[in-house]
Every structure is written in structure tokens, then in C-alpha cells.
Design a protein around this motif. Structure first.
Motif, PDB file in Angstrom:
ATOM      1  N   ARG A 140     -12.018  28.393 -17.088  1.00 37.00           N
ATOM      2  CA  ARG A 140     -12.957  29.486 -17.341  1.00 37.00           C
ATOM      3  C   ARG A 140     -14.281  29.184 -16.662  1.00 37.00           C
ATOM      4  O   ARG A 140     -14.684  28.031 -16.568  1.00 37.00           O
ATOM      5  N   GLU A 141     -14.941  30.258 -16.254  1.00 34.94           N
ATOM      6  CA  GLU A 141     -16.151  30.101 -15.459  1.00 34.94           C
ATOM      7  C   GLU A 141     -17.243  31.010 -16.006  1.00 34.94           C
ATOM      8  O   GLU A 141     -16.944  32.117 -16.467  1.00 34.94           O
TER       9      GLU A 141
ATOM     10  N   THR B 138       0.843  -1.200   0.000  1.00 31.78           N
ATOM     11  CA  THR B 138       0.000   0.000   0.000  1.00 31.78           C
ATOM     12  C   THR B 138       0.881   1.253   0.000  1.00 31.78           C
ATOM     13  O   THR B 138       1.896   1.295   0.683  1.00 31.78           O
ATOM     14  N   LYS B 139       0.481   2.226  -0.764  1.00 30.16           N
ATOM     15  CA  LYS B 139       1.242   3.478  -0.791  1.00 30.16           C
ATOM     16  C   LYS B 139       0.483   4.579  -0.050  1.00 30.16           C
ATOM     17  O   LYS B 139      -0.738   4.686  -0.187  1.00 30.16           O
ATOM     18  N   VAL B 140       1.220   5.372   0.685  1.00 27.92           N
ATOM     19  CA  VAL B 140       0.618   6.503   1.399  1.00 27.92           C
ATOM     20  C   VAL B 140       0.954   7.771   0.617  1.00 27.92           C
ATOM     21  O   VAL B 140       2.063   7.919   0.104  1.00 27.92           O
ATOM     22  N   GLY B 141      -0.004   8.652   0.494  1.00 25.68           N
ATOM     23  CA  GLY B 141       0.272   9.896  -0.224  1.00 25.68           C
ATOM     24  C   GLY B 141      -0.895  10.858  -0.142  1.00 25.68           C
ATOM     25  O   GLY B 141      -1.871  10.622   0.581  1.00 25.68           O
ATOM     26  N   SER B 142      -0.778  11.947  -0.888  1.00 26.75           N
ATOM     27  CA  SER B 142      -1.857  12.942  -0.858  1.00 26.75           C
ATOM     28  C   SER B 142      -2.847  12.667  -1.982  1.00 26.75           C
ATOM     29  O   SER B 142      -2.457  12.241  -3.074  1.00 26.75           O
ATOM     30  N   LEU B 143      -4.109  12.887  -1.687  1.00 21.97           N
ATOM     31  CA  LEU B 143      -5.152  12.782  -2.711  1.00 21.97           C
ATOM     32  C   LEU B 143      -5.782  14.160  -2.834  1.00 21.97           C
ATOM     33  O   LEU B 143      -6.284  14.713  -1.854  1.00 21.97           O
ATOM     34  N   GLN B 144      -5.722  14.711  -4.044  1.00 22.77           N
ATOM     35  CA  GLN B 144      -6.227  16.076  -4.240  1.00 22.77           C
ATOM     36  C   GLN B 144      -7.329  16.068  -5.286  1.00 22.77           C
ATOM     37  O   GLN B 144      -7.233  15.341  -6.282  1.00 22.77           O
ATOM     38  N   LEU B 145      -8.327  16.885  -5.054  1.00 21.60           N
ATOM     39  CA  LEU B 145      -9.433  16.962  -6.007  1.00 21.60           C
ATOM     40  C   LEU B 145      -8.915  17.390  -7.376  1.00 21.60           C
ATOM     41  O   LEU B 145      -8.142  18.352  -7.483  1.00 21.60           O
ATOM     42  N   PHE B 146      -9.324  16.683  -8.413  1.00 22.81           N
ATOM     43  CA  PHE B 146      -8.932  17.064  -9.770  1.00 22.81           C
ATOM     44  C   PHE B 146      -9.715  18.306 -10.162  1.00 22.81           C
ATOM     45  O   PHE B 146     -10.938  18.354 -10.029  1.00 22.81           O
ATOM     46  N   MET B 147      -9.026  19.325 -10.665  1.00 27.20           N
ATOM     47  CA  MET B 147      -9.680  20.558 -11.075  1.00 27.20           C
ATOM     48  C   MET B 147      -9.666  20.629 -12.598  1.00 27.20           C
ATOM     49  O   MET B 147      -8.585  20.601 -13.207  1.00 27.20           O
ATOM     50  N   LYS B 148     -10.852  20.723 -13.173  1.00 27.73           N
ATOM     51  CA  LYS B 148     -10.940  20.818 -14.632  1.00 27.73           C
ATOM     52  C   LYS B 148     -10.189  22.061 -15.101  1.00 27.73           C
ATOM     53  O   LYS B 148     -10.292  23.114 -14.466  1.00 27.73           O
ATOM     54  N   ASN B 149      -9.444  21.944 -16.156  1.00 28.43           N
ATOM     55  CA  ASN B 149      -8.664  23.107 -16.596  1.00 28.43           C
ATOM     56  C   ASN B 149      -8.394  23.064 -18.085  1.00 28.43           C
ATOM     57  O   ASN B 149      -8.612  22.057 -18.742  1.00 28.43           O
TER      58      ASN B 149
ATOM     59  N   LEU C 248      -7.812  31.025 -11.749  1.00 29.03           N
ATOM     60  CA  LEU C 248      -6.512  30.369 -11.552  1.00 29.03           C
ATOM     61  C   LEU C 248      -6.583  29.445 -10.344  1.00 29.03           C
ATOM     62  O   LEU C 248      -7.158  29.801  -9.313  1.00 29.03           O
ATOM     63  N   THR C 249      -6.011  28.259 -10.489  1.00 28.48           N
ATOM     64  CA  THR C 249      -5.992  27.302  -9.375  1.00 28.48           C
ATOM     65  C   THR C 249      -4.548  26.907  -9.075  1.00 28.48           C
ATOM     66  O   THR C 249      -3.873  26.329  -9.931  1.00 28.48           O
ATOM     67  N   PRO C 250      -4.098  27.216  -7.862  1.00 25.45           N
ATOM     68  CA  PRO C 250      -2.720  26.839  -7.521  1.00 25.45           C
ATOM     69  C   PRO C 250      -2.634  25.344  -7.185  1.00 25.45           C
ATOM     70  O   PRO C 250      -3.491  24.826  -6.467  1.00 25.45           O
ATOM     71  N   ILE C 251      -1.636  24.675  -7.733  1.00 26.07           N
ATOM     72  CA  ILE C 251      -1.421  23.246  -7.393  1.00 26.07           C
ATOM     73  C   ILE C 251       0.052  23.031  -7.041  1.00 26.07           C
ATOM     74  O   ILE C 251       0.850  23.957  -7.151  1.00 26.07           O
ATOM     75  N   ASP C 252       0.352  21.796  -6.665  1.00 27.12           N
ATOM     76  CA  ASP C 252       1.732  21.366  -6.427  1.00 27.12           C
ATOM     77  C   ASP C 252       2.382  22.134  -5.279  1.00 27.12           C
ATOM     78  O   ASP C 252       3.266  22.981  -5.495  1.00 27.12           O
ATOM     79  N   HIS C 253       1.962  21.811  -4.073  1.00 27.26           N
ATOM     80  CA  HIS C 253       2.472  22.538  -2.911  1.00 27.26           C
ATOM     81  C   HIS C 253       3.392  21.696  -2.040  1.00 27.26           C
ATOM     82  O   HIS C 253       3.478  21.902  -0.829  1.00 27.26           O
ATOM     83  N   GLY C 254       4.054  20.756  -2.670  1.00 29.23           N
ATOM     84  CA  GLY C 254       4.974  19.862  -1.946  1.00 29.23           C
ATOM     85  C   GLY C 254       6.220  20.563  -1.435  1.00 29.23           C
ATOM     86  O   GLY C 254       7.000  19.979  -0.694  1.00 29.23           O
ATOM     87  N   TYR C 255       6.419  21.808  -1.862  1.00 27.33           N
ATOM     88  CA  TYR C 255       7.599  22.539  -1.379  1.00 27.33           C
ATOM     89  C   TYR C 255       7.202  23.835  -0.682  1.00 27.33           C
ATOM     90  O   TYR C 255       7.963  24.810  -0.687  1.00 27.33           O
TER      91      TYR C 255
END
Ligand SMILES: Nc1ncnc2c1ncn2[C@@H]1O[C@H](COP(=O)(O)OP(=O)(O)OP(=O)(O)O)[C@@H](O)[C@H]1O
Length: 583
Positions: free
Chosen positions: A434-435, A382-393, A443-450
Motif C-alpha cells: 500500500r502506498e 561462490t554461487k552465481v545468481g540473481s539479486l533482486q531488490l526486496f520490495m516491502k509488501n 502490485l509488484t510482479p516477482i519470480d520471472h525465472g520462466y
């Protein structure tokens, strides 16, 4: 001549030619000239460069010699990403004989253009990992815009009918796909980076439309379901404190991804990024619902699928971060992104001020993840990790000029990055969508591992160079910034099992302090952000100088609180100077 010389000579010639191309024959006479080795996807490319070359120039040479587009290259040396294109090879300590690792990013997105007979064009993005069946369904759905004219029936390439199961990515670049429809239309597709062009041309045809059924479970998964009757083993929250109840919207995401796995819609690894990033599909196989990032597949971690070497000292790709902590930082980023209406609680399903997608720690078992030492359907794997909602883009900010982004959208990202001293805010880590009827850009910020690093050394913000960053914050944003409280934030993270180290907590305290002080003085995001970023690789930023001065003034036995008070005072002095200078 040594064996190494013999082995290298053909490639050296090639590299030398590239050097000549860029610098002329003089480049060969300099004693700064060194040979470095670039590893990429299992092969090694020897390359002659100058120690005074910038990283951008090295990337350009790689593009000239090998065709790897600059924008898609990520170079890593000594466990550190060579993120600053303007910094020199020697600044990063690269010398003769050193090995650099390159990760080549290929966009997951293809932009398909459909042109009707009357010349109207419609663009829509599709994922290259999806199959032809998905492409047909997407065109059909979009077909509403064309009226009855566009009725997808069959797709052909090089005279061969494309089966629904074939991956879009498996079609040769530059190939022409013939879309067979009842009336004439033209389609063109290109990779989002515009380096590959795919043309799709339609012709007349008259056959029955394909049925648009849901994917059948793959053979791979059928065998899996026999072996693992326990559905919970697939995907479940990874909670430190069992008393914490996860809210409905998080469960919806987990259940949807779980449903996808149960139906055999396997996780799909993204071609972008330096770590293992997987798109989790829903039960229908038509939609991505979440992004899973296992901690053992992070850059420099033991099972990194991009072939990056193991970290030698535990430090991550960015200074002040640790390998294996990326997923926790992703979750922290979501928790810290308080909604406008009040403090973040997990039960509040509102998106936060900056729009960080909901993220939670999970554990997941699947054979499609990277298991270089073999795999068994057992909980050990089993792998442990983050699960993030997919944002349509529709792509990310790297794909378009910043001029079109609304000021408030850019500002919300700047607030997050400054608060968390984000060390990885490049334009590729901001999704664009677009909305509404007017197609307002979001704009949706992603990738916050750092985010929340232990120090400020690698803070970089691409938005510093965008015009919106020079504009002052709106009263609403200022109100939000004033409501921030680093102590409450630290407690909130602790409550959810994320106990920040003293150093990371210090980062959060100092950057929140700087943001608040900056807006009190009417500074724009540029002025504040600029204080956190190094101008050049080896020149400390203003915030680093403040911290060093505060540390130098500390006497043995002084507390963290005293240290922060000193930082507070020194920051005031610097900010006053800055205000005076700019007035
Ligand atoms: N929440 C999300 N919604 C939609 N797509 C996403 C999301 N998160 C990531 N992606 C997609 O997955 C790709 C890889 O993700 P990400 O950039 O987070 O990975 P990474 O390995 O950490 O990358 P990097 O090398 O830039 O640090 C992104 O470029 C984006 O296309």
C-alpha cells in the motif's frame, strides 16, 4: 503377497478411505485406479488415485489424508510442474507406480493483530524467520499508533520468557504469546494462509523496556570473518562485460546486502518457492534488502534445496525453459520493463511500467547457502545468481480477492506477462503493498525465472479470471504498448550480455506482435492473454496453432524473417475473426 504389498498396505487403506470419502465405494471398482507415490521432505506417501482424477483432486486428497493445505502444494512429475489443477492425472502422463514430488510452501509471512482495550485493531505483517527481538521492535514501532498505551517489555509463551534471539517460527503453532505491557492490550497472530492461528494476549506488567540494539554478529559469522578477510569475496556483481558500469541504485542494493553479510546477518532461506531463494539482510539486521537466487539451487538443478530431482534433459519445470537460466531470465525481465518515460537504461533508476524490481547478476559466497557436498570458504564455493531488490509488501495476490486491485495495477502486470509469454504468473508471484495516506494498492510482479520460454506451451496467467482483465487498456497503457519494439529489446539484452536463443527471441517477437495488434483492435487483456494460454493441457492455444500453421507453410531455406511475416498475416486473420465474433 509381495514385499511391496506388505509395505504399502497400511497406507493404501488410508488412501482408499480418502478415495471412498470423495467418490464413494464405486471408486474402488474402477480399473482406472492406480497407486502413485508422493515424496515430500524425505518421506514417501503411497496414494491410490484415479487416472481421471484432476490434479486439484489429488491435492485435495493429500490435504484430507495428510493435512497439507491445497494452496500450499506444488506437485512435480517428470521434471514438470503439474500446474493446472483442472487437468487430469492421465493428461500429465502419470501412471501406476509413478513418483510425484511435492514441495510444500509455507508462507514467510505472519499477520499480527494488535487489539487495544478500546477495541481498535491494527494488523501488521512480520516475517516468521525473524526473531523475537525483531517482533518487539516492530510492535514498538507500531506502538506509535496506540499512543503510550503499548510499551513492549517482555514476551512469554507457556510460562517461558521468549529470548530476543529465538525465532518467531520456533514458537509452536496455536501457542498463546503473552505480551507484557503497561496497559491491557490483545494481540493475535495468524499465518497468512489462515491455516495456523497464533494468539497473543497481553497482560499488565511493570518492568523496564528491553533495549532495542542491533543484532550482534552471530558466532557462525565471526569465524567466517576471520577466515575471509577479502570483503569482495562475499558479494559482488557478476558482469560479462567489465565496461558496463552499474548504476548507483544497484550498487546501493549490493553494498547494503554486503554490509549485512559483513555484520553477520546471514542470508535467510525462504520457505516459499520451489528453488533456493534467500532474503539478504542489511547491516542492522532489521531489514531485508534483496533476494538472492543461486542458479545451482533452481528447481531441478544440482543443488536444489527442496529435494526436487535433477532434470533428465536440461528442461526446467516449465516447458521451453532450461535449468540454470532462471536467474538470467530474472535480469532480462527487469531490463525489458522499460519506464514510462523511455527505454530502460541501467542508469535510469525509475521503476519500469510493470514495476519489476531492479535485478542484477551477482556472485556470492556464504556457508548458509545449500552446499550438500560440503563447504569451504574459498572462491570455488561462490554461487552465481540473481539479486533482486526486496520490495516491502503485505503478502501476495493469493492472500486476497482480486476485486480490490486497481485496474491499472492489474493491467501493468498483463502487459509484462503477454510481452514475455510468462509461464509462471500465478497470483502468489504478485506482491501487494500500500502506498500513500489512502493506502493505494500497488502490485509488484516477482519470480520471472520462466519468462521468455522457447515455446508457449506452459503460458498461464491467473489474472485472466480477474474482472480487471476484461476492461480495455487505458490510452496511457496503449501508448506504452505502441512504443514497444522487440528488435530493440533483443539488442538491449544483448548489450547487457544476455544473448537470447533464436527460439526465445522468436517468443519475444511474436508476443510483442500479438500485444500490439491486440490493442490496435481495442482488445482487452483477457482477449489477448486468452490467445496465449491453453484451455486444457493438451489443446494448443490460438498462438500455438498460428505458429504451427506458419511452420507448416515454410519451404526449406526460408528465413526467420519470412516465418515471422507468415505469423504476422495469420495473426491478423485470427484477430479479425475474434473482433468480428465479439462485436
Ligand atoms: N523482490 C522481492 N521482494 C520481496 N519478497 C520477495 C521478492 N522476491 C521473492 N520474494 C519472496 O520470496 C518468496 C519466494 O520467491 P519466489 O516465488 O521468487 O521463489 P521461487 O522458488 O522461484 O518460487 P516458485 O516456486 O513460486 O516459482 C516469495 O513468495 C516472496 O515472499
Amino acid at each position: 503377497m509381495s514385499a511391496v504389498d506388505v509395505a504399502l498396505s497400511p497406507v493404501q487403506e488410508e488412501s482408499v478411505r480418502a478415495t471412498r470419502h470423495i467418490y464413494g465405494p464405486l471408486a474402488l471398482c474402477t480399473n482406472e485406479s492406480i497407486v502413485i507415490y508422493i515424496t515430500v521432505a524425505g518421506s514417501v506417501i503411497p496414494m491410490r488415485v484415479l487416472e481421471s482424477d484432476s490434479i486439484g483432486e489429488v491435492k485435495l486428497k493429500l490435504q484430507t489424508c495428510k493435512g497439507f493445505v491445497v494452496k500450499m502444494q506444488k506437485l512435480v512429475f517428470g521434471g514438470r510442474e503439474l500446474a493446472r489443477n483442472e487437468s487430469l492425472v492421465r493428461d500429465y502422463g502419470v501412471s501406476n507406480g509413478n513418483v510425484l514430488h511435492m514441495v510444500f510452501k509455507i508462507s514467510d509471512l505472519l499477520v499480527i493483530t494488535v487489539r487495544t482495550t478500546c477495541g481498535m485493531e491494527f494488523e501488521f505483517p512480520v516475517d516468521r524467520h525473524q526473531d523475537i527481538g525483531y517482533l518487539k521492535r516492530t510492535i514498538l514501532k507500531k506502538g506509535k499508533d496506540f499512543g503510550e498505551e503499548l510499551k513492549v517489555q517482555e514476551l512469554f509463551c507457556n510460562g517461558e520468557k521468549l529470548e530476543d534471539q529465538k525465532l518467531i517460527d520456533d514458537i509452536t503453532a496455536d501457542a498463546v504469546i503473552h505480551l507484557v505491557i503497561q496497559k491491557f492490550a490483545k494481540l493475535r497472530a495468524k499465518h497468512a494462509e489462515r491455516d495456523v492461528e497464533l494468539s497473543v494476549v497481553a497482560a499488565n506488567w511493570n518492568e523496564e523496556t528491553q533495549s532495542q540494539g542491533v543484532h550482534e554478529p552471530s558466532r557462525e559469522f565471526q569465524s567466517f570473518s576471520k577466515k575471509t578477510p577479502d570483503r569482495n569475496l562475499l558479494l559482488e556483481p557478476f558482469v560479462v562485460d567489465p565496461n558496463i558500469e552499474l548504476p548507483g541504485y544497484i550498487w546501493d542494493m549490493i553494498n547494503s546486502a554486503c554490509d549485512g553479510l559483513t555484520k553477520g546477518n546471514i542470508p535467510i532461506r525462504s520457505s516459499e518457492g520451489t528453488g533456493g531463494t534467500y532474503f539478504m539482510q542489511d547491516g542492522s539486521g532489521n531489514k531485508y534488502v534483496a533476494i538472492f537466487k543461486p542458479i545451482d539451487e533452481e528447481p531441478l538443478a544440482v543443488n536444489n534445496p527442496q529435494g526436487l530431482p535433477l532434470s533428465t534433459n536440461g528442461e526446467g519445470l516449465k516447458r521451453g525453459t532450461r535449468v540454470g537460466e532462471g536467474a538470467f531470465r530474472e535480469v532480462a525481465a527487469f531490463l525489458l520493463d522499460h519506464p514510462r518515460t523511455g527505454h530502460r537504461t541501467l542508469s535510469n533508476c525509475e521503476l519500469g511500467f510493470s514495476g519489476v524490481p531492479p535485478t542484477v547478476m551477482v556472485q556470492c559466497l556464504h556457508n548458509t547457502f545449500h552446499h550438500p557436498d560440503g563447504f569451504e570458504w574459498s572462491s570455488e564455493y561462490t554461487k552465481v545468481g540473481s539479486l533482486q531488490l526486496f520490495m516491502k509488501n503485505e503478502g501476495n495476490c493469493e492472500d486476497m480477492g482480486p476485486g480490490i486491485f486497481p485496474v491499472e495495477e492489474v493491467h501493468k502486470i498483463t502487459v509484462f506477462d503477454i510481452r514475455t509469454a510468462n509461464a509462471d504468473r500465478h497470483a502468489g508471484n504478485i506482491l501487494v503493498s500500500r502506498e500513500g495516506k489512502e493506502g493505494r494498492i500497488v502490485l509488484t510482479p516477482i519470480d520471472h525465472g520462466y519468462c521468455l520460454p522457447e515455446n508457449f506451451e506452459d503460458c498461464t496467467f491467473d489474472w485472466l479470471y480477474w474482472p480487471q482483465a476484461r476492461q480495455p487498456y487505458s490510452p496511457e497503457t496503449i501508448k506504452y504498448i505502441k512504443s514497444l519494439d522487440a528488435e530493440q529489446d533483443i539488442d538491449l539484452l544483448k548489450f547487457y550480455g544476455l544473448d537470447l536463443s533464436v527460439e526465445c527471441a522468436r517468443t519475444l517477437r511474436i508476443s510483442t506482435m500479438l500485444l500490439k495488434k491486440g490493442v490496435e483492435r481495442g482488445l482487452a487483456p483477457f482477449d489477448i492473454g486468452n490467445m496465449m494460454c491453453r484451455e486444457t493441457l493438451n489443446k494448443e492455444s490460438v498462438i500455438e496453432v498460428i505458429i504451427r500453421d506458419a511452420q507448416d507453410s515454410m519451404l526449406p531455406g526460408m528465413t526467420e524473417a519470412t516465418f515471422l511475416e507468415t505469423v504476422y498475416k495469420l495473426m491478423d486473420i485470427k484477430l479479425e475473426k475474434l473482433k468480428y465474433k465479439s462485436s
